[in-house]
Scaffold this active site. Structure first.
Site, short mmCIF file in Angstrom:
data_model
loop_
_atom_site.label_atom_id
_atom_site.label_comp_id
_atom_site.label_asym_id
_atom_site.label_seq_id
_atom_site.Cartn_x
_atom_site.Cartn_y
_atom_site.Cartn_z
N LYS A 106 -12.83 -5.71 7.07
CA LYS A 106 -13.57 -4.74 6.26
C LYS A 106 -14.43 -5.30 5.24
O LYS A 106 -15.60 -4.66 4.98
CB LYS A 106 -12.71 -3.75 5.87
CG LYS A 106 -11.89 -3.91 4.81
CD LYS A 106 -10.95 -3.01 4.03
CE LYS A 106 -10.53 -3.36 2.85
NZ LYS A 106 -9.31 -2.38 2.51
N HIS A 164 -7.11 -14.04 -7.51
CA HIS A 164 -8.01 -12.69 -6.81
C HIS A 164 -9.42 -12.42 -7.50
O HIS A 164 -9.48 -12.50 -8.71
CB HIS A 164 -7.12 -11.44 -7.12
CG HIS A 164 -7.37 -10.25 -5.99
ND1 HIS A 164 -8.42 -9.57 -6.40
CD2 HIS A 164 -6.92 -9.81 -4.90
CE1 HIS A 164 -8.76 -8.81 -5.48
NE2 HIS A 164 -7.64 -8.98 -4.45
N LYS A 209 0.66 -1.18 -0.02
CA LYS A 209 -0.06 0.04 -0.06
C LYS A 209 0.98 1.09 0.16
O LYS A 209 1.99 1.27 0.57
CB LYS A 209 -0.79 0.03 1.36
CG LYS A 209 -1.85 -1.23 1.26
CD LYS A 209 -2.68 -1.20 0.15
CE LYS A 209 -3.92 -2.36 0.33
NZ LYS A 209 -5.05 -2.37 -0.60
N LYS A 226 2.26 -9.49 -2.32
CA LYS A 226 1.48 -9.56 -3.28
C LYS A 226 1.41 -8.16 -3.88
O LYS A 226 1.15 -7.33 -3.25
CB LYS A 226 0.06 -10.13 -3.25
CG LYS A 226 -0.63 -9.59 -2.15
CD LYS A 226 -2.11 -9.98 -2.22
CE LYS A 226 -2.99 -9.90 -3.40
NZ LYS A 226 -3.53 -8.63 -3.33
N ASN A 227 1.39 -8.12 -5.25
CA ASN A 227 0.84 -6.97 -5.96
C ASN A 227 -0.69 -6.73 -5.58
O ASN A 227 -1.35 -7.84 -5.43
CB ASN A 227 0.91 -7.34 -7.19
CG ASN A 227 2.29 -7.17 -8.11
OD1 ASN A 227 2.67 -7.69 -9.03
ND2 ASN A 227 2.96 -6.06 -7.50
N ASP A 228 -0.88 -5.57 -5.38
CA ASP A 228 -2.46 -5.37 -5.50
C ASP A 228 -3.24 -5.78 -6.85
O ASP A 228 -2.36 -5.96 -7.65
CB ASP A 228 -2.90 -4.10 -4.76
CG ASP A 228 -3.90 -3.97 -3.91
OD1 ASP A 228 -5.01 -4.88 -3.96
OD2 ASP A 228 -4.10 -3.05 -3.08
N GLU A 229 -4.71 -5.99 -6.79
CA GLU A 229 -5.05 -6.36 -8.03
C GLU A 229 -5.13 -5.45 -9.15
O GLU A 229 -5.05 -5.98 -10.32
CB GLU A 229 -6.60 -6.77 -7.71
CG GLU A 229 -7.63 -5.63 -7.42
CD GLU A 229 -7.45 -5.09 -5.90
OE1 GLU A 229 -8.26 -4.22 -5.61
OE2 GLU A 229 -6.62 -5.61 -5.13
N HIS A 243 -8.83 -15.75 -2.83
CA HIS A 243 -9.42 -15.07 -1.63
C HIS A 243 -10.92 -15.44 -1.33
O HIS A 243 -11.56 -15.59 -2.13
CB HIS A 243 -9.39 -13.41 -2.06
CG HIS A 243 -8.07 -13.13 -2.15
ND1 HIS A 243 -7.49 -12.01 -1.41
CD2 HIS A 243 -6.94 -13.24 -3.31
CE1 HIS A 243 -6.09 -11.73 -1.61
NE2 HIS A 243 -5.89 -12.42 -2.87
#
Length: 479
Positions: A330, A288, A167, A193-196, A322
């Site tokens: 959240k 993902h 992030k 991990k890379n974010d999506e 996931h």
């Protein structure tokens, strides 16, 4: 059959009758994929008429009876075989010979949650559970490289694999991205991990990101003496570019086992998932599920459940997907949805919402199949030297609002530690930064393993104490 059911059967027209058999003998005889839908009629039809129209549209039929059908084509009709009028549920049996014999998951989904979701005859249509017979499992890939192999590479056992999502999810340069990876790994984390949405943005060129991550990983491994893993998003605008990204990662010199291929399975498509599984059987395939909420959220009357999505990911060969935080984090989700899905994809046999799914390819009554189930429930590694006997596990990947304070509560809900957790802000929002956040996560896990309350453990672990203070206050402020 009740008189109400009799009345419903009498209401069917000649076309609809061909797609209903409420006395179907042995639906679990191996000929059928079974599905349970919540169905509310949306037009002139009653629930059985609407269900028959759904069965027709999702197999051999259309809105009118046609003159081109043959005696054989009729044997491929999907059949409504059970009703629950009080709960508005319908059970449909699909002859699995309908489906592309090449083990094609997108082809199945095109049938059973394709055109039917747009039919005007339904106001609500949601696939809640599916059941795959052993005879069908044989035709599909299933996972190859599993979390058990990742555990062996990392030498991490008896605890979750501790991961993070970099992030901010976008806006870091390639070097800045690699710096965050390094900080997490040096702080004690296992998996980044890379974010999506990570791709080949102008401020973070993909080739430089890969190169810098390799350097950062090498340095972190040298300093910690422990192996690390990075999951790269290889989702791309076309097939060739996806494969080029995979090959770029392999050719960058990463050690086998130190990298995973992340694919945005919903938006990139099932063909991309299965291509990766088939081309790279020795790589962890990380599914993902960005976009899944449009289908899976409970308040959405049209679509399919988290359980259905997760089971098809296992069938397609994803190493992990996931599965949500069961309301602890959240994201929208409950134990009924998220934990049932997680258990269904990680165990050899597990209860779903309506079906008990066995992933055995041999008869479930066979003593070897029974032994596999027992070994699996005892958390022993299975299917290592007898992979013909069943489909390997798919790993739950847990992300979305977790932090070191919420690790044990999630483990308690999950009922095991056989998952990868990928905390984003739960690491990077730590007052001491990413390295301190990683240490706090490791310390939280250590407290769990030692059976100690984290408040007590934090008295001698500064980073965990700071995390508890920060995230407890942040959670209260967010309420």
């Amino acid at each position: 059959m009740s008189s109400t059911h009799d009345d419903l059967v009498k209401s069917l027209n000649s076309k609809q009758e061909a797609y209903v058999n409420l006395e179907l003998p042995e639906p679990t005889n191996g000929q059928y994929l079974l599905g349970v839908f919540h169905l509310v009629p949306g037009g002139k039809f009653n629930i059985l008429q609407a269900a028959a129209e759904v069965a027709a549209e999702s197999s051999t039929g259309t809105n009118f009876k046609v003159n081109t059908e043959t005696p054989f084509s009729k044997t491929m009709n999907a059949l409504v075989y059970q009703l629950d009028l009080e709960r508005e549920l319908v059970w449909i049996a699909y002859p699995w010979r309908l489906f592309d014999r090449g083990g094609n998951v997108q082809n199945i989904l095109t049938y059973i949650v394709g055109n039917i979701l747009g039919m005007k005859e339904v106001a609500a249509l949601k696939l809640l559970d599916v059941w795959f017979p052993p005879s069908m499992l044989e035709q599909y890939d299933g996972p190859s490289y599993t979390v058990d192999a990742m555990r062996e590479y990392l030498n991490v056992h008896d605890r979750p694999i501790l991961g993070t999502i970099v992030k901010p999810k976008m806006g870091l340069t390639s070097a800045e991205y690699a710096e965050v990876c390094y900080d997490f790994w040096v702080g004690g984390g296992d998996f980044v991990k890379n974010d999506e949405p990570q791709a080949n943005q102008d401020f973070c060129p993909y080739d430089k990101m890969v190169s810098h991550v390799k350097e950062a990983m090498d340095k972190a491994v040298k300093e910690t003496g422990k192996k690390k893993v990075h999951s790269f998003n290889v989702s791309a605008p076309d097939f060739d570019t996806m494969i080029q990204r995979c090959e770029m990662i392999i050719n960058a010199g990463f050690e086998p086992g130190s990298f995973a291929f992340l694919i945005d399975g919903i938006t990139a498509g099932w063909m991309a998932v299965q291509t990766l599984r088939r081309r790279y059987p020795d790589v962890f395939i990380h599914f993902h599920r960005a976009g899944h909420g449009g289908f899976t959220r409970p308040e959405n009357p049209i679509g399919f459940s988290v359980l259905v999505l997760s089971k098809f990911a296992r069938l397609a060969g994803a190493s992990g997907i996931h599965t949500g935080t069961a309301g602890v984090g959240k994201m929208k989700g409950t134990p009924k949805e998220d934990i049932v899905a997680a258990h269904e994809i990680q165990y050899m046999s597990s209860e779903g919402h309506f079906f008990k799914q066995s992933w055995s390819k041999i008869p479930v009554s066979d003593k070897d199949a029974i032994n596999l189930v027992n070994e699996d429930m005892a958390h022993h590694v299975i299917l290592e030297d007898d992979s013909w006997r069943g489909m390997k596990k798919c790993c739950p990947i847990v992300s979305g609002g977790l932090n070191p304070v919420r690790l044990k509560p999630f483990i308690d809900v999950m009922g095991n530690v056989d998952f990868i957790t990928t905390m984003g802000s739960g690491v990077h929002a730590h007052p001491g930064g990413t390295q301190a956040g990683a240490r706090a996560l490791v310390q939280s896990c250590d407290a769990y393993l030692k059976g100690m309350d984290i408040e007590e453990y934090a008295k001698e672990h500064k980073e965990l104490a700071e995390a508890i203070e920060y995230f407890t206050k942040a959670s209260k402020d967010a309420m």
